[in-house]
Write an enzyme that holds these catalytic residues in place. Structure first.
Site, PDB file in Angstrom:
ATOM      1  CB  CYS A   1      -0.972  -0.024   1.176  1.00  0.00           C
ATOM      2  SG  CYS A   1      -0.318  -0.826   2.641  1.00  0.00           S
TER       3      CYS A   1
ATOM      4  CG  HIS B   1      -0.669   3.561   4.881  1.00  0.00           C
ATOM      5  ND1 HIS B   1      -1.440   3.258   5.975  1.00  0.00           N
ATOM      6  CD2 HIS B   1      -0.282   2.367   4.350  1.00  0.00           C
ATOM      7  CE1 HIS B   1      -1.513   1.947   6.105  1.00  0.00           C
ATOM      8  NE2 HIS B   1      -0.834   1.373   5.133  1.00  0.00           N
TER       9      HIS B   1
HETATM   10  P1  NAP Z   1      -6.852 -10.196   6.892  1.00  0.00           P
HETATM   11  O1  NAP Z   1      -7.870  -9.228   7.385  1.00  0.00           O
HETATM   12  O2  NAP Z   1      -6.055 -10.954   7.868  1.00  0.00           O
HETATM   13  O3  NAP Z   1      -7.611 -11.242   5.894  1.00  0.00           O
HETATM   14  C1  NAP Z   1      -6.956 -12.396   5.397  1.00  0.00           C
HETATM   15  C2  NAP Z   1      -7.890 -13.221   4.514  1.00  0.00           C
HETATM   16  O4  NAP Z   1      -7.188 -14.413   4.133  1.00  0.00           O
HETATM   17  C3  NAP Z   1      -9.189 -13.684   5.213  1.00  0.00           C
HETATM   18  O5  NAP Z   1     -10.231 -13.747   4.276  1.00  0.00           O
HETATM   19  C4  NAP Z   1      -8.824 -15.091   5.683  1.00  0.00           C
HETATM   20  O6  NAP Z   1      -9.961 -15.961   5.808  1.00  0.00           O
HETATM   21  C5  NAP Z   1      -7.969 -15.565   4.521  1.00  0.00           C
HETATM   22  N1  NAP Z   1      -7.064 -16.666   4.953  1.00  0.00           N
HETATM   23  C6  NAP Z   1      -6.202 -16.666   6.000  1.00  0.00           C
HETATM   24  N2  NAP Z   1      -5.601 -17.873   6.096  1.00  0.00           N
HETATM   25  C7  NAP Z   1      -6.101 -18.647   5.091  1.00  0.00           C
HETATM   26  C8  NAP Z   1      -5.897 -19.990   4.675  1.00  0.00           C
HETATM   27  N3  NAP Z   1      -5.043 -20.810   5.307  1.00  0.00           N
HETATM   28  N4  NAP Z   1      -6.594 -20.449   3.589  1.00  0.00           N
HETATM   29  C9  NAP Z   1      -7.446 -19.637   2.938  1.00  0.00           C
HETATM   30  N5  NAP Z   1      -7.722 -18.352   3.300  1.00  0.00           N
HETATM   31  C10 NAP Z   1      -7.040 -17.867   4.366  1.00  0.00           C
HETATM   32  O7  NAP Z   1      -5.785  -9.462   5.944  1.00  0.00           O
HETATM   33  P2  NAP Z   1      -5.966  -8.162   4.990  1.00  0.00           P
HETATM   34  O8  NAP Z   1      -5.471  -6.941   5.656  1.00  0.00           O
HETATM   35  O9  NAP Z   1      -7.348  -8.202   4.422  1.00  0.00           O
HETATM   36  O10 NAP Z   1      -4.901  -8.454   3.846  1.00  0.00           O
HETATM   37  C11 NAP Z   1      -5.157  -9.394   2.802  1.00  0.00           C
HETATM   38  C12 NAP Z   1      -3.975  -9.416   1.839  1.00  0.00           C
HETATM   39  O11 NAP Z   1      -3.838  -8.122   1.247  1.00  0.00           O
HETATM   40  C13 NAP Z   1      -2.639  -9.717   2.550  1.00  0.00           C
HETATM   41  O12 NAP Z   1      -1.843 -10.496   1.702  1.00  0.00           O
HETATM   42  C14 NAP Z   1      -2.050  -8.326   2.764  1.00  0.00           C
HETATM   43  O13 NAP Z   1      -0.655  -8.348   2.865  1.00  0.00           O
HETATM   44  C15 NAP Z   1      -2.521  -7.598   1.511  1.00  0.00           C
HETATM   45  N6  NAP Z   1      -2.630  -6.140   1.625  1.00  0.00           N
HETATM   46  C16 NAP Z   1      -3.243  -5.548   2.688  1.00  0.00           C
HETATM   47  C17 NAP Z   1      -3.336  -4.157   2.757  1.00  0.00           C
HETATM   48  C18 NAP Z   1      -3.996  -3.453   3.911  1.00  0.00           C
HETATM   49  O14 NAP Z   1      -3.899  -2.192   3.976  1.00  0.00           O
HETATM   50  N7  NAP Z   1      -4.658  -4.162   4.841  1.00  0.00           N
HETATM   51  C19 NAP Z   1      -2.859  -3.386   1.709  1.00  0.00           C
HETATM   52  C20 NAP Z   1      -2.261  -4.014   0.622  1.00  0.00           C
HETATM   53  C21 NAP Z   1      -2.164  -5.382   0.595  1.00  0.00           C
HETATM   54  P3  NAP Z   1     -10.695 -16.198   7.263  1.00  0.00           P
HETATM   55  O15 NAP Z   1     -11.451 -14.937   7.562  1.00  0.00           O
HETATM   56  O16 NAP Z   1     -11.576 -17.361   6.986  1.00  0.00           O
HETATM   57  O17 NAP Z   1      -9.603 -16.462   8.253  1.00  0.00           O
END
Ligand code: NAP
Length: 353
Positions: free
Chosen positions: A142, A234
């Site tokens: 991000c 950010h």
């Molecule tokens: P998050 O809230 O922790 O969500 C993670 C997602 O992945 C949930 O839907 C979770 O499902 C799923 N997941 C976790 N373990 C899994 C498994 N073993 N098998 C299948 N699904 C699984 O994280 P987030 O902030 O949304 O981020 C998601 C991705 O985007 C990450 O790779 C992160 O680095 C990237 N990202 C985030 C941001 C940000 O600002 N947050 C910005 C850019 C990129 P359950 O709910 O069922 O556990």
């Protein structure tokens, strides 16, 4: 189209942004074993907008389920994205991912559509070298999106050295994210892997494509990342040294006039002005500015001389929108507009693959 990681912080923003999208209709959702087999509407929904009944009624699948549509967005945790996204691309899906797992793969575009649409040429290598029948396209970390857009606007002045310090929102850590007792009224001077991503991903994004490979941009970047008690948005304090002499008015014009392929193609999520220049000394601020322009613009303010590197300014971007779900959506819109996704005609007609 489908969505991997539909239950997470970024996944929920995808669901929100896809509601009423003119080209895409969400028909397939996946998350971890904790959520699969359940109805999406029975799982926690954390955004302050109503969830549409047709999405609430969808079942949540396991990521490997065989019936995913051709185009799949991924907001998966990086620990699982590596294998799962590559498998889907190999099976013929177009995966548009937020996860870090494949970003630095030499065959995978790390795309910011206003900055490096030419990097989509890398997709051809995925079939040639991996035998994938589909493809994988990623969007950057991000904070990196905002820095790379600002530096792209200034590219003609040849940025040589950059110092950047980030003040990153809590939502960037996903859900439930940072423990409340750590986050409240505090600054945490460490975010795992973030500084390296800012330094390396920016060089790849600004790099040139030659004979199917990206030659990273030579700009040297030194990043420090901190987590602050802000909900969304950010902020980045940036100092830049240029190889070419540049004045304040030239820089202001470069930011204000910056446009790219999404604007030329009038893509549905393209902000009219990708960079918004603020004149007031106390702007941009996350609480006041981050939701403007649908969260898709990057805000620049406090442009002034830097006694060490030459120029300095402050950046702000919406980490969940332009830095994650909205950025990926714009990537997919570019793929469709360029006719790279086979069923683009169907998407445009409002049908799904
Ligand atoms: P998050 O809230 O922790 O969500 C993670 C997602 O992945 C949930 O839907 C979770 O499902 C799923 N997941 C976790 N373990 C899994 C498994 N073993 N098998 C299948 N699904 C699984 O994280 P987030 O902030 O949304 O981020 C998601 C991705 O985007 C990450 O790779 C992160 O680095 C990237 N990202 C985030 C941001 C940000 O600002 N947050 C910005 C850019 C990129 P359950 O709910 O069922 O556990």
């Amino acid at each position: 189209m489908g969505l991997l990681g539909a239950t997470g912080a970024v996944g929920q923003h995808f669901v929100r942004l896809l509601a009423g999208h003119p080209w895409f209709r969400l028909t397939w959702l996946a998350a971890s074993e904790r959520s699969s087999g359940r109805r999406y509407g029975d799982l926690p929904w954390r955004l302050p907008v109503a969830l549409a009944d047709e999405i609430a009624a969808l079942p949540v699948h396991a990521p490997g389920a065989g019936n995913a549509p051709e185009l799949v967005f991924s907001a998966l945790d990086a620990s699982v994205a590596w294998e799962c996204e590559a498998e889907l691309a190999a099976r013929g899906h177009w995966v548009v991912s937020n996860a870090r797992s494949h970003r630095m793969d030499p065959c995978v575009p790390l795309l910011v559509p206003e900055v490096n649409p030419g990097h989509l040429a890398l997709v051809e290598r995925q079939e040639e070298e991996r035998g994938w029948r589909g493809a994988l396209v990623t969007n950057p970390n991000c904070s990196t999106v905002f820095l790379s857009m600002a530096l792209a606007a200034l590219r003609r002045f040849s940025p040589r050295r950059v110092m950047v310090t980030t003040l990153q929102a809590l939502s960037g850590a996903g859900y439930p994210g940072v423990a409340s007792v750590d986050a409240a009224a505090n600054v945490i001077p460490y975010i795992e892997g973030e500084e390296e991503k800012l330094e390396r991903e920016t060089q790849k994004i600004l790099g040139s494509v030659d004979a199917g490979s990206v030659e990273p941009h030579p700009v040297a970047i030194s990043a420090q990342a901190t987590r602050v008690p802000v909900l969304d948005g950010h902020t980045e304090a940036v100092s830049v040294e240029f190889a070419q002499p540049v004045g304040r008015e030239e820089m202001r014009a470069a930011f204000a006039e910056f446009r790219g392929e999404p604007q030329a193609l009038a893509l549905p999520n393209a902000p009219a002005k990708p960079i918004v220049l603020h004149e007031r000394e106390d702007r941009p601020q996350p609480r006041i500015d981050v939701e403007a322009y649908g969260g898709m613009a990057v805000h620049v303010g406090r442009l002034r001389p830097c006694p060490v590197l030459g120029w300095k300014f402050v950046l702000l971007g919406h980490n969940m929108v332009r830095g994650a779900a909205g950025g990926a959506l714009l990537n997919a819109e570019l793929l469709v507009a360029r006719g790279m996704v086979a069923s683009a005609g169907n998407f445009r007609a409002g049908l799904t693959a």
